[in-house]
Design an enzyme around this catalytic site. Structure first.
Site, PDB file in Angstrom:
ATOM      1  N   ARG A 104       0.843  -1.193   0.000  1.00  0.00           N
ATOM      2  CA  ARG A 104       0.000   0.000   0.000  1.00  0.00           C
ATOM      3  C   ARG A 104       0.874   1.238   0.000  1.00  0.00           C
ATOM      4  O   ARG A 104       1.764   1.366   0.832  1.00  0.00           O
ATOM      5  CB  ARG A 104      -0.871   0.045   1.264  1.00  0.00           C
ATOM      6  N   THR A 108      -1.366   7.484  -0.242  1.00  0.00           N
ATOM      7  CA  THR A 108      -2.696   7.364  -0.870  1.00  0.00           C
ATOM      8  C   THR A 108      -3.480   6.153  -0.385  1.00  0.00           C
ATOM      9  O   THR A 108      -4.678   6.064  -0.606  1.00  0.00           O
ATOM     10  CB  THR A 108      -2.543   7.228  -2.399  1.00  0.00           C
ATOM     11  N   ASP A 200       0.413  -3.800  11.609  1.00  0.00           N
ATOM     12  CA  ASP A 200       0.805  -4.194  10.252  1.00  0.00           C
ATOM     13  C   ASP A 200       1.187  -5.668  10.268  1.00  0.00           C
ATOM     14  O   ASP A 200       2.198  -6.065  10.857  1.00  0.00           O
ATOM     15  CB  ASP A 200       1.985  -3.345   9.762  1.00  0.00           C
TER      16      ASP A 200
HETATM   17  O1  LIG Z   1      -4.398  -2.705   9.841  1.00  0.00           O
HETATM   18  C1  LIG Z   1      -3.855  -3.056   8.767  1.00  0.00           C
HETATM   19  C2  LIG Z   1      -4.281  -2.601   7.525  1.00  0.00           C
HETATM   20  C3  LIG Z   1      -3.653  -3.012   6.371  1.00  0.00           C
HETATM   21  N1  LIG Z   1      -2.578  -3.862   6.429  1.00  0.00           N
HETATM   22  C4  LIG Z   1      -1.858  -4.233   5.189  1.00  0.00           C
HETATM   23  O2  LIG Z   1      -2.447  -3.574   4.081  1.00  0.00           O
HETATM   24  C5  LIG Z   1      -3.084  -4.487   3.186  1.00  0.00           C
HETATM   25  C6  LIG Z   1      -4.566  -4.307   3.105  1.00  0.00           C
HETATM   26  O3  LIG Z   1      -4.919  -2.970   3.025  1.00  0.00           O
HETATM   27  P1  LIG Z   1      -6.092  -2.478   2.065  1.00  0.00           P
HETATM   28  O4  LIG Z   1      -6.321  -1.068   2.521  1.00  0.00           O
HETATM   29  O5  LIG Z   1      -7.271  -3.365   2.295  1.00  0.00           O
HETATM   30  O6  LIG Z   1      -5.578  -2.538   0.666  1.00  0.00           O
HETATM   31  C7  LIG Z   1      -2.836  -5.877   3.714  1.00  0.00           C
HETATM   32  O7  LIG Z   1      -2.235  -6.597   2.644  1.00  0.00           O
HETATM   33  C8  LIG Z   1      -1.894  -5.706   4.860  1.00  0.00           C
HETATM   34  O8  LIG Z   1      -0.603  -6.080   4.406  1.00  0.00           O
HETATM   35  C9  LIG Z   1      -2.142  -4.312   7.651  1.00  0.00           C
HETATM   36  O9  LIG Z   1      -1.180  -5.095   7.740  1.00  0.00           O
HETATM   37  N2  LIG Z   1      -2.777  -3.900   8.791  1.00  0.00           N
HETATM   38  O1  LIG Z   2       0.234  -4.024   2.322  1.00  0.00           O
HETATM   39  P1  LIG Z   2       1.511  -3.593   2.946  1.00  0.00           P
HETATM   40  O2  LIG Z   2       1.975  -2.280   2.406  1.00  0.00           O
HETATM   41  O3  LIG Z   2       1.446  -3.586   4.436  1.00  0.00           O
HETATM   42  O4  LIG Z   2       2.570  -4.659   2.477  1.00  0.00           O
HETATM   43  P2  LIG Z   2       3.243  -5.882   3.243  1.00  0.00           P
HETATM   44  O5  LIG Z   2       2.231  -6.980   3.296  1.00  0.00           O
HETATM   45  O6  LIG Z   2       4.421  -6.226   2.441  1.00  0.00           O
HETATM   46  O7  LIG Z   2       3.594  -5.440   4.626  1.00  0.00           O
HETATM   47 MG   LIG Z   3       2.526  -4.420   5.683  1.00  0.00          MG
END
Ligand SMILES: O=c1ccn([C@@H]2O[C@H](COP(=O)(O)O)[C@@H](O)[C@H]2O)c(=O)[nH]1
Ligand SMILES: O=P(O)(O)OP(=O)(O)O
Ligand SMILES: [Mg+2]
Length: 209
Positions: A104, A108, A200
């Site tokens: 992500r 954005t 995360d």
């Molecule tokens: O609390 C969180 C939120 C997101 N993540 C990481 O981001 C993506 C999913 O985000 P989207 O906004 O749904 O695209 C997910 O792959 C996680 O890696 C997270 O770790 N913790």
């Molecule tokens: O979706 P993100 O940015 O959290 O990526 P990752 O799963 O590599 O931590």
């Molecule tokens: Mg991540």
């Protein structure tokens, strides 16, 4: 509209509570994510087609139920989804594994795709798309698009923690995709993290920041 299943089983809820705890370190976090993935797969695979076969027990020949040979593919969204793969393969060892790399953008919150490698016959397989976190839903929506443009038609999304916003986004874009999750949390904070969530997932799995 495909269903959203929140798995309330006590073992699932207990293990999920453990990984929410910020004091749980990488080793235990990994092990628990693995176990949760296995438990959620049990639920996600409940509608796999069966067939009746003959089997000879030590006592007599009998008719019994067996999986109808449906082909499955497990597709983690990197990195965080990788932590769920082994748990799923313990239950479905014959599944092929594809990978979709996405992160992500921190400003954005839009997903950026950097890698896609799928089994050649993905169009013939039921796909279990896995990511521990469904936040805004952007990553899952784009990953489902990536699967569909390559011919996949039967897709289920398995997550550990989901925000209502992410569920809505996936349902609007892909009403055919069922979602199996251990928890539907309260929502998202201003940084796009799930509240209360677990932080995360990728960083906690791999010990990065
Ligand atoms: O609390 C969180 C939120 C997101 N993540 C990481 O981001 C993506 C999913 O985000 P989207 O906004 O749904 O695209 C997910 O792959 C996680 O890696 C997270 O770790 N913790
Ligand atoms: O979706 P993100 O940015 O959290 O990526 P990752 O799963 O590599 O931590
Ligand atoms: Mg991540």
């Amino acid at each position: 509209m495909a269903e959203v299943i929140e798995v309330k089983h006590p073992l699932v809820q207990h293990k999920l509570t453990m990984i929410r705890n910020e004091a749980v370190g990488t080793k235990d976090f990994r092990a628990l994510v693995d176990e949760l993935a296995m438990l959620l797969t049990y639920e996600a695979s409940a509608d796999l087609p069966m067939e009746t076969i003959s089997v000879k027990t030590p006592v007599q020949e009998t008719k019994a139920q067996s999986l109808a040979g449906k082909k499955l593919a497990v597709v983690p969204i990197l990195r965080a989804g990788l932590g769920m793969v082994d748990g799923i393969l313990q239950l479905i060892p014959a599944a092929k594994v594809g990978h979709i790399g996405m992160y992500r953008d921190e400003e954005t919150l839009e997903p950026v795709e950097y890698f896609v490698k799928l089994p050649e016959d993905i169009a013939q397989r039921e796909v279990l798309l896995i990511d521990p976190m469904l936040a805004t839903g952007g990553s899952a929506k784009d990953a489902i698009n990536a699967l569909k443009v390559r011919g996949a038609t039967q897709i289920k999304l398995i997550t550990l923690v989901s925000a209502p916003e992410g569920i809505k986004a996936v349902q609007e874009a892909h009403p055919d995709v069922a979602i199996v999750t251990a928890s539907i949390d309260e929502g998202l904070n201003e940084d796009g993290y799930i509240v209360p969530g677990l932080g995360d997932a990728g960083d906690r799995l791999f010990g990065t920041h």
